[in-house]
Scaffold this motif. Structure first.
Motif, PDB file in Angstrom:
ATOM      1  N   LEU A 334       0.831  -1.202   0.000  1.00 56.60           N
ATOM      2  CA  LEU A 334       0.000   0.000   0.000  1.00 56.60           C
ATOM      3  C   LEU A 334       0.868   1.257   0.000  1.00 56.60           C
ATOM      4  CD1 LEU A 334      -2.749  -0.985   2.620  1.00 56.60           C
ATOM      5  CD2 LEU A 334      -2.988  -0.888   0.124  1.00 56.60           C
ATOM      6  N   ILE A 335       2.054   1.143   0.569  1.00 55.96           N
ATOM      7  CA  ILE A 335       2.986   2.263   0.591  1.00 55.96           C
ATOM      8  C   ILE A 335       3.745   2.336  -0.732  1.00 55.96           C
ATOM      9  CG2 ILE A 335       4.879   3.339   1.850  1.00 55.96           C
ATOM     10  CD1 ILE A 335       2.294   2.998   3.468  1.00 55.96           C
ATOM     11  N   ASP A 336       4.427   1.248  -1.063  1.00 54.08           N
ATOM     12  CA  ASP A 336       5.217   1.193  -2.294  1.00 54.08           C
ATOM     13  C   ASP A 336       5.744  -0.231  -2.440  1.00 54.08           C
ATOM     14  OD1 ASP A 336       6.779   3.044  -4.381  1.00 54.08           O
ATOM     15  OD2 ASP A 336       8.177   1.534  -3.617  1.00 54.08           O
ATOM     16  N   LYS A 337       5.849  -0.693  -3.663  1.00 57.64           N
ATOM     17  CA  LYS A 337       6.281  -2.077  -3.882  1.00 57.64           C
ATOM     18  C   LYS A 337       7.714  -2.315  -3.406  1.00 57.64           C
ATOM     19  CE  LYS A 337       7.811  -1.419  -8.674  1.00 57.64           C
ATOM     20  NZ  LYS A 337       7.643  -1.873 -10.079  1.00 57.64           N
ATOM     21  N   ASN A 338       8.557  -1.280  -3.466  1.00 55.12           N
ATOM     22  CA  ASN A 338       9.932  -1.441  -2.974  1.00 55.12           C
ATOM     23  C   ASN A 338       9.963  -1.665  -1.466  1.00 55.12           C
ATOM     24  OD1 ASN A 338      11.166  -1.116  -5.513  1.00 55.12           O
ATOM     25  ND2 ASN A 338      11.043   1.105  -5.346  1.00 55.12           N
ATOM     26  N   TYR A 339       9.052  -1.002  -0.735  1.00 52.34           N
ATOM     27  CA  TYR A 339       8.956  -1.206   0.707  1.00 52.34           C
ATOM     28  C   TYR A 339       8.536  -2.639   1.005  1.00 52.34           C
ATOM     29  CZ  TYR A 339       9.476   3.802   1.636  1.00 52.34           C
ATOM     30  OH  TYR A 339       9.960   5.079   1.728  1.00 52.34           O
TER      31      TYR A 339
END
Length: 433
Positions: A334-339
């Motif tokens: 939900l934040i970012d795919k890298n996270y």
């Protein structure tokens, strides 16, 4: 289900929540849930406004500020929780004294820290390019201590219902400020949105405390038979401070260690899972705060209170941990795919560690009520030594996941160290029967 059964269930629920031991604890758990939810939204917005490098710098600065404030608080927040219920008319002056002492300590410590940053944490030197950052960093370190103390005063006065309102307001304020600050302060807008909101919250809550709540509390009769002398406060505070220093080193120093070993970008990937998992640790910490307040009023009930708190903590933690194990990747995506790529396993390991951590924190709560400070120091020191040594060993080998492995392993070992002797006696007693 019959109406009679429903009426009985409703009555039992009202009695359960009406008990201050549970009521105050549940308000504090509600605070952890609200803080975590708003925090997740906050970091979701952050990830869309700032690149990971800037997120890592600001998260390291926030952790450094909270770490320094934790040192400067001198463990007096625990003194407030333990003795506020029985200080009576001395409470107002005592709170002011704590504010002054901690603020002076924060001023000295933050100045020294930033003077040493080029040597101790060169990854944070870039923040110096923001002209107003250094004086505000020093001031916000002072403010964060007062922010922590005011919660302790509210908890000690059984005013835990105010804490989730206060922290929800803080969470909303920093979220609202984040967007304009991203344009005004592209390097340090995250840090400013967080700390300016804390400053405004401190003003509002302390007006409530000193104009209304503390005078009312001081007028109430003291219910405890415990007699408190100045030497008792000094002995408790000094011993508890040593133990709390180990706890501060073991938690708030983690992002600073990560940025020193792996750099700012990896620190961003570490900080979000750490923030989410911290809400699980807060569940136990908050419930144990309620245990300390109530047991301080009736020392003879500390064991029964601790057992009841343990049951309630596990009822909350176990489903929450299972949910995070299943949804960790989804939450971080939900934040970012890298996270999600970098932090999923880390978040799962940290979540699992909340279970053994609960048994450690409850035991430490008991030692605070009984003023068994040496035992508390030993446990905190053991956690610190194991965590730091395994973190420095695993970070270069596993990346940020190494922190999760170190934290889980440390909590399991220390929980067994505390409870295995008594558990072994019970097992042997059962076998002999």
């Amino acid at each position: 289900m019959s109406r009679l059964n429903l009426a009985g269930l409703s009555q039992n629920l009202r009695e359960h929540i009406g008990n201050p031991l549970y009521r105050n604890g549940y308000f504090l758990v509600l605070n952890a849930v609200a803080t975590s939810g708003l925090g997740l939204i906050y970091w979701w917005v952050v990830a869309r406004l700032y690149p990971p490098h800037i997120v890592g710098l600001n998260s390291a600065a926030l952790s450094a500020m909270q770490f320094l404030s934790g040192i400067a608080q001198l463990s007096l927040n625990n003194v407030l929780i333990r003795f506020t219920p029985i200080l009576g008319r001395r409470l107002g002056k005592f709170v002011i004294l704590i504010y002054v002492v901690s603020s002076f300590a924060a001023l000295i410590i933050s100045v020294v820290f930033w003077w040493l940053v080029p040597v101790t944490s060169p990854g944070m030197v870039e923040l110096n390019t923001a002209a107003s950052f250094l004086p505000w960093f020093i001031f916000s370190t002072i403010i964060w201590g007062i922010f922590a103390f005011q919660d302790s005063v509210l908890i000690g006065m059984r005013e835990s219902r105010v804490v989730p309102i206060e922290n929800s307001a803080f969470g909303i304020m920093k979220l609202v400020m984040l967007i304009p600050f991203a344009a005004l302060f592209p390097l340090v807008g995250i840090y400013y949105s967080w700390t300016v909101s804390a400053f405004l919250t401190v003003i509002l809550i302390n007006l409530y405390l000193f104009l209304s709540r503390i005078p009312k509390h001081a007028a109430q009769p003291i219910v405890s038979q415990e007699v408190i002398h100045r030497r008792d406060l000094i002995k408790f505070a000094s011993g508890d401070y040593v133990g709390s220093l180990f706890y501060t080193f073991s938690t708030l120093l983690m992002p600073v260690i990560v940025i020193s070993v792996l750099g700012a970008t990896e620190t961003a990937y570490f900080f979000l899972p750490w923030t989410i998992a911290s809400s699980l640790f807060l569940v136990t910490n908050n419930m144990v705060s309620s245990l300390i307040v109530e047991a301080s009023r009736d020392l003879a009930k500390v064991d029964s209170y601790a057992l009841n708190i343990a049951k309630n903590v596990l009822k909350i933690l176990v489903p929450a941990v299972i949910a995070i194990l299943l949804l960790a990747s989804f939450i971080l995506n939900l934040i970012d795919k890298n996270y999600a790529t970098e932090g999923t396993i880390l978040l799962q390991l940290l979540a699992l560690s909340a279970i053994p951590n609960a048994f450690i924190i409850i035991h430490i709560g008991i030692t605070r009520v009984r003023k068994q400070i040496r035992s508390m120091i030993l446990i905190r020191a053991l956690v610190f030594v194991l965590l730091i040594s395994t973190s420095f060993y695993l970070l270069p080998r596993l990346g940020v996941t190494g922190i999760g492995a170190a934290w889980l392993l440390t909590n399991i070992i220390v929980a067994l160290f505390i409870h295995l002797p008594s558990l072994s006696k019970r097992i042997l007693g059962f076998i002999r029967q």
